[in-house]
Design an enzyme around this catalytic site. Structure first.
Site, short mmCIF file in Angstrom:
data_model
loop_
_atom_site.label_atom_id
_atom_site.label_comp_id
_atom_site.label_asym_id
_atom_site.label_seq_id
_atom_site.Cartn_x
_atom_site.Cartn_y
_atom_site.Cartn_z
N ASP A 50 1.31 -1.23 0.18
CA ASP A 50 -0.27 -0.15 0.54
C ASP A 50 0.87 1.09 -0.07
O ASP A 50 0.86 2.15 -1.17
CB ASP A 50 -0.99 0.63 1.15
CG ASP A 50 -1.73 0.96 1.88
OD1 ASP A 50 -2.81 1.64 0.31
OD2 ASP A 50 -1.67 2.12 2.52
N GLU A 122 -2.17 -5.37 -3.58
CA GLU A 122 -0.86 -4.81 -2.44
C GLU A 122 0.79 -6.13 -2.18
O GLU A 122 1.98 -5.56 -2.06
CB GLU A 122 -1.90 -4.89 -1.47
CG GLU A 122 -2.26 -3.27 -2.03
CD GLU A 122 -3.06 -2.88 -0.74
OE1 GLU A 122 -4.00 -1.61 -0.78
OE2 GLU A 122 -3.78 -2.97 -0.06
#
Length: 232
Positions: A50, A122
């Site tokens: 992220d 991610e």
């Protein structure tokens, strides 16, 4: 190993440490079934991925839009790095098919669940970063996300597709918008709805989803991206 090699070929990158990739593809349900408290899964990688995505996309948006204020930069980045967009990219490369799941999660649709796919994407980004650094992960991100970035820049990825479509349709007074449920199938715990959106009598988008609302949003999104609205 064969499945890992397939994914590496798709990404155009061979991992120096394949364990990075294996971990990125390991869901918590699989680790839990091993009954080993030390078994690792991809949650920590999600956190790192992220941040890596945030830095790279922030830099891109900042350089591409020198006239944007902070709020505009934040809004643009959030549309690119959001669960829906990341899940779409993950779905396009069939990331769920490469993942390790527990039997229960696999049987209840884990391989196609949006939240799981976004998290796995991610984790994959983090694995690429750990294995090769920014020089490796940056071009792969832009290769995989080029279409989504373009859609955001053209205003075709929005928070509420139905509202956005309604606003466009209302610009012409004679146009009327209608959503029509075409099909409802599957058991109660895994219903799938298929909906068409019409402008007057013309179908301009069809979408599917796990609820009527989700299928309507998907239909509106398909309508916005079809190019058919301009012809009305």
């Amino acid at each position: 190993m064969k499945k890992l090699n397939e994914l590496e070929n798709l990404l155009g990158y061979q991992f120096k440490n394949p364990d990075h990739l294996r971990l990125a593809l390991t869901h918590s349900s699989y680790a839990n079934e091993l009954r080993d408290r030390k078994a690792e899964y991809n949650e920590r990688l999600e956190f790192l991925g992220d941040s890596v995505l945030g830095v790279i996309i922030s830099e891109y948006v900042y350089k591409k839009n020198p006239d944007f204020k902070e709020g505009e930069l934040t809004k643009t980045r959030s549309k690119i790095v959001c669960e829906a967009t990341l899940a779409e990219v993950a779905s396009e490369i069939e990331l769920g098919e490469y993942m390790l799941f527990g039997k229960g999660e696999a049987l209840t649709g884990g391989r196609t669940r949006r939240s799981i796919l976004a998290d796995a994407f991610e984790a994959l980004i983090a694995a690429l970063y750990l294995d090769g650094g920014f020089e490796v992960v940056r071009p792969i991100i832009f290769d995989l996300m080029a279409e989504k970035i373009d859609l955001v820049e053209r205003g075709l990825i929005v928070d509420d597709y139905k509202t956005h479509l309604q606003e466009i349709v209302q610009m012409k007074k004679d146009n009327r918008i209608k959503y029509e449920l075409l099909e409802e199938k599957g058991p109660d715990h895994r219903k799938l709805f298929r909906t068409a959106v019409k402008i007057n009598a013309a179908v301009i988008g069809i979408g599917e989803g796990r609820s009527k609302k989700e299928s309507e949003q998907e239909a509106a999104k398909m309508a916005l991206r079809s190019g058919k609205i301009e012809a009305l």
